[in-house]
Design an enzyme around this catalytic site. Structure first.
Site, PDB file in Angstrom:
ATOM      1  N   GLU A 260      35.732  48.101  40.289  1.00 21.40           N
ATOM      2  CA  GLU A 260      34.909  48.412  39.107  1.00 21.40           C
ATOM      3  C   GLU A 260      35.084  47.245  38.149  1.00 21.40           C
ATOM      4  OE1 GLU A 260      33.282  51.189  39.560  1.00 21.40           O
ATOM      5  OE2 GLU A 260      34.505  51.659  41.295  1.00 21.40           O
ATOM      6  N   CYS A 294      33.114  49.234  29.590  1.00 22.63           N
ATOM      7  CA  CYS A 294      32.437  48.501  30.668  1.00 22.63           C
ATOM      8  C   CYS A 294      30.932  48.689  30.579  1.00 22.63           C
ATOM      9  CB  CYS A 294      32.965  48.936  32.029  1.00 22.63           C
ATOM     10  SG  CYS A 294      32.956  50.720  32.267  1.00 22.63           S
TER      11      CYS A 294
HETATM   12  P1  NAD Z   1      41.707  41.807  33.999  1.00 18.49           P
HETATM   13  O1  NAD Z   1      40.932  41.473  35.215  1.00 18.49           O
HETATM   14  O2  NAD Z   1      42.305  40.706  33.225  1.00 18.49           O
HETATM   15  O3  NAD Z   1      42.906  42.796  34.358  1.00 18.49           O
HETATM   16  C1  NAD Z   1      42.686  44.058  34.953  1.00 18.49           C
HETATM   17  C2  NAD Z   1      43.941  44.477  35.691  1.00 18.49           C
HETATM   18  O4  NAD Z   1      44.118  43.642  36.829  1.00 18.49           O
HETATM   19  C3  NAD Z   1      45.210  44.347  34.877  1.00 18.49           C
HETATM   20  O5  NAD Z   1      46.057  45.432  35.175  1.00 18.49           O
HETATM   21  C4  NAD Z   1      45.809  43.026  35.376  1.00 18.49           C
HETATM   22  O6  NAD Z   1      47.192  42.938  35.211  1.00 18.49           O
HETATM   23  C5  NAD Z   1      45.420  43.084  36.841  1.00 18.49           C
HETATM   24  N1  NAD Z   1      45.299  41.804  37.543  1.00 18.49           N
HETATM   25  C6  NAD Z   1      44.958  40.597  37.041  1.00 18.49           C
HETATM   26  N2  NAD Z   1      44.920  39.688  38.032  1.00 18.49           N
HETATM   27  C7  NAD Z   1      45.228  40.331  39.187  1.00 18.49           C
HETATM   28  C8  NAD Z   1      45.343  39.938  40.556  1.00 18.49           C
HETATM   29  N3  NAD Z   1      45.149  38.682  40.954  1.00 18.49           N
HETATM   30  N4  NAD Z   1      45.664  40.875  41.473  1.00 18.49           N
HETATM   31  C9  NAD Z   1      45.851  42.156  41.103  1.00 18.49           C
HETATM   32  N5  NAD Z   1      45.776  42.585  39.821  1.00 18.49           N
HETATM   33  C10 NAD Z   1      45.460  41.683  38.875  1.00 18.49           C
HETATM   34  O7  NAD Z   1      40.730  42.712  33.088  1.00 18.49           O
HETATM   35  P2  NAD Z   1      41.041  43.287  31.635  1.00 18.49           P
HETATM   36  O8  NAD Z   1      40.887  42.186  30.664  1.00 18.49           O
HETATM   37  O9  NAD Z   1      42.302  44.057  31.668  1.00 18.49           O
HETATM   38  O10 NAD Z   1      39.858  44.337  31.467  1.00 18.49           O
HETATM   39  C11 NAD Z   1      38.603  44.013  30.979  1.00 18.49           C
HETATM   40  C12 NAD Z   1      37.616  43.910  32.114  1.00 18.49           C
HETATM   41  O11 NAD Z   1      37.577  45.150  32.827  1.00 18.49           O
HETATM   42  C13 NAD Z   1      36.192  43.682  31.651  1.00 18.49           C
HETATM   43  O12 NAD Z   1      35.592  42.713  32.455  1.00 18.49           O
HETATM   44  C14 NAD Z   1      35.528  45.046  31.859  1.00 18.49           C
HETATM   45  O13 NAD Z   1      34.135  44.966  32.048  1.00 18.49           O
HETATM   46  C15 NAD Z   1      36.231  45.538  33.062  1.00 18.49           C
HETATM   47  N6  NAD Z   1      36.148  46.988  33.194  1.00 18.49           N
HETATM   48  C16 NAD Z   1      35.299  47.501  34.113  1.00 18.49           C
HETATM   49  C17 NAD Z   1      35.147  48.877  34.239  1.00 18.49           C
HETATM   50  C18 NAD Z   1      34.207  49.466  35.254  1.00 18.49           C
HETATM   51  O14 NAD Z   1      34.310  50.658  35.534  1.00 18.49           O
HETATM   52  N7  NAD Z   1      33.295  48.702  35.821  1.00 18.49           N
HETATM   53  C19 NAD Z   1      35.885  49.730  33.411  1.00 18.49           C
HETATM   54  C20 NAD Z   1      36.747  49.159  32.476  1.00 18.49           C
HETATM   55  C21 NAD Z   1      36.871  47.789  32.373  1.00 18.49           C
END
Ligand code: NAD
Length: 527
Positions: A260, A294
């Site tokens: 997501e 999101c």
């Molecule tokens: P992010 O990608 O920086 O981090 C998300 C999670 O992934 C965190 O827990 C982080 O520690 C982890 N992570 C980072 N790199 C990783 C890797 N290489 N392997 C595994 N895990 C890893 O995102 P964010 O800044 O925390 O959240 C904001 C983003 O989330 C926005 O782009 C938003 O659109 C998206 N989002 C999407 C939805 C949806 O349902 N489509 C819902 C909420 C947020």
């Protein structure tokens, strides 16, 4: 409890209370300090897991899972309903934690616990029918002697990696169906917001005394990567950039993942829209959670005849929004951005747009001591600007005039993302026509976010917004299962016709029967 799996030798506290106990573990990582984005104050601390911790956690979960599955759905529902009761009893404390770690207004933070409980009730009510096995009828005479069965067996260990924007309800929406399906779950909250969810995982074993099948790994991306390295299924929420890294690693390990990811959701306001509802709805869809949803509305295309009136009303109402820290007396409408990095993205996109000729009719600047940014309405924007193309995840709303609905649809689809869109019109027929032309996973008509509150609907982004889907009726729980099929002969013959020895006496009539049956298939329509 009946036990058909290996004995549980894992210490439940070691996997369920990671935030509190990791400091005791020899190989644990360093402290993870949590600050309120609204005030900058330190509000808590957890100890980051190491890759070795994750290995131990997953090993323990794997051992506990066999009993969790064999104990049956009724037992699992009982534990999850006890968790719901604990959440409701502790709603105020949990809401305060959510507010402290996100800087949301109280009203927005308050929603997360009751919404989680509503979600629990939905899946506990329906899990039995969703997970029920089936006995399809054999499709042809040749297999008519078989009894066919399909059962749904869980992936043993599911890894849930989540974001900071809804740090409580979003990961729970992923974890709970997996637990009900019979999987063990390790959840990794965002490093920005580890507290509230860590408390729920602690409560799972310590307060409601549920089996040790729900664990927490704390830390940043490298801990998330370690989770992906060891679990059997990954449910990921986050940016498209991180999601791609997760998908690559999952592909290397040949494990499934559901992603997501980000969005750049468009609102299309048609000339026949109810102007007041459109302005109020677009404003809420853009600025709720400080634009960090999101499904936030991140760009608006308005048909020319109502463009001026729409912008005037929008700017006037946005000016009335109260920005800043909130206590529990509903004193703010727009809260903080979760991180300073998020603030810099918003500031850069607004500054660049203005330098390229856009105009902020209201807002445009950081405000106050925390990471607050004024709700900003940008006009005179064009499709090439970063504020129209890149995900913002902040309280800005660029509005663009379009000639007609065709231009609006073309521009809305001109994006690598495809999470959702909104259409504002008084004609349901026109709304449906527009929806069919949009390359997105969800379309809300005259409303924002509403698909997300409808648990029977899958939440699935198209294009770079994701793979698979979160929740959504039966598939929201079946996704954590592998279908296992069984065939059983109804007749006890010494051998089947297709078995050895091959001979013309049996082979020719068998082939003739197969050809006859094949020729009785459906007819192609005449050209
Ligand atoms: P992010 O990608 O920086 O981090 C998300 C999670 O992934 C965190 O827990 C982080 O520690 C982890 N992570 C980072 N790199 C990783 C890797 N290489 N392997 C595994 N895990 C890893 O995102 P964010 O800044 O925390 O959240 C904001 C983003 O989330 C926005 O782009 C938003 O659109 C998206 N989002 C999407 C939805 C949806 O349902 N489509 C819902 C909420 C947020």
């Amino acid at each position: 409890m009946t036990s058909s799996g290996p004995p549980i030798t894992f210490d439940p506290i070691a996997i369920s209370d990671v935030p509190r106990r990791l400091g005791d573990l020899k190989a644990s990582g360093g402290p993870l300090v949590v600050r309120s984005p609204a005030s900058g104050e330190v509000i808590g601390q957890v100890t980051a897991s190491t890759a070795a911790d994750v290995v131990g956690v997953v090993r323990g979960l794997r051992q506990s899972q066999t009993t969790w599955e064999s104990d049956g759905l009724e037992a699992r529902i009982g534990h999850v309903l006890r968790l719901r009761d604990w959440l409701l009893a502790n709603a105020h404390t949990l809401t305060k934690l959510v507010q402290d770690e996100t800087g949301k207004p109280w009203q927005e933070a308050s929603i997360e616990v009751p919404l989680s409980c509503d979600f629990i009730n939905y899946y506990c009510r329906n899990a039995k029918s969703f997970l029920a096995g089936s006995h399809p009828r054999p499709h042809s005479l040749l297999t008519a002697s078989k009894r066919l069965s399909i059962v749904h067996r869980p992936y043993p260990v599911v890894g849930v990696i989540s974001a900071w924007n809804f740090p409580f309800v979003l990961p729970l929406m992923d974890c709970l169906p997996a637990l009900l399906a019979g999987a063990s779950v390790v959840v990794k909250p965002s490093e920005v917001t580890p507290l509230a969810l860590g408390e729920v995982v602690r409560a799972w074993t310590q307060e409601i005394k549920a089996p040790p099948v729900f664990a927490c790994a704390q830390g940043a991306g490298e801990v998330g990567a370690a989770v992906v390295d060891h679990v059997d299924y990954v449910q990921f929420t986050g940016s498209t950039r991180s999601g791609r890294a997760v998908a690559i690693r999952a592909a290397e390990r040949l494990i499934p993942c559901s992603l997501e990811l980000g969005g750049k959701d468009a609102a299309i306001v048609l000339a026949d829209a109810d102007l007041d509802r459109a302005v109020n709805g677009v404003m809420w869809g853009a600025f709720a959670n400080a634009g960090q949803v999101c499904l936030s509305i991140e760009r608006v295309y308005v048909e020319a005849p109502i463009y001026e009136a729409f912008v005037d009303k929008l700017a006037e109402r946005v000016r009335s929004l109260r920005v800043g820290p909130d206590d529990q007396r509903y004193q703010a409408d727009v809260g903080a951005l979760a991180t300073q990095a998020q603030m810099e993205i918003v500031r850069r996109q607004v500054d660049e747009a203005v330098a390229q000729g856009a105009r902020a009719v209201t807002g445009g600047h950081p405000v106050g001591a925390g990471t607050f940014f004024e709700p900003t309405v940008l006009v005179d924007v064009d499709q090439s600007m970063a504020c129209m193309r890149e995900e913002t995840f902040g309280p800005t709303l660029p509005v663009m005039k379009v000639r007609d609905v065709d231009e609006a649809v073309t521009l809305a689809n001109d994006s690598p993302y495809g999470l959702s869109a909104t259409v504002w019109t008084t004609s349901r027929k026109r709304a449906e026509e527009v929806a069919h032309r949009l390359e997105v996973g969800a379309v809300n008509v005259n409303d924002a976010f509403s698909n997300f509150l409808c648990f029977p609907l899958p939440h699935a982004g198209w294009k770079s917004s994701g793979i698979g889907s979160r929740m959504g009726g039966a598939q929201g729980i079946l996704k954590y299962c592998r279908p296992q099929v069984m065939t059983t002969p109804r007749l006890s013959l010494r051998r089947e016709l297709t078995w050895y020895p091959y001979s013309a006496r049996v082979g020719r009539p068998l082939l003739a029967a197969m050809r006859l049956l094949a020729s009785r298939g459906p007819r192609a329509p005449r050209p």
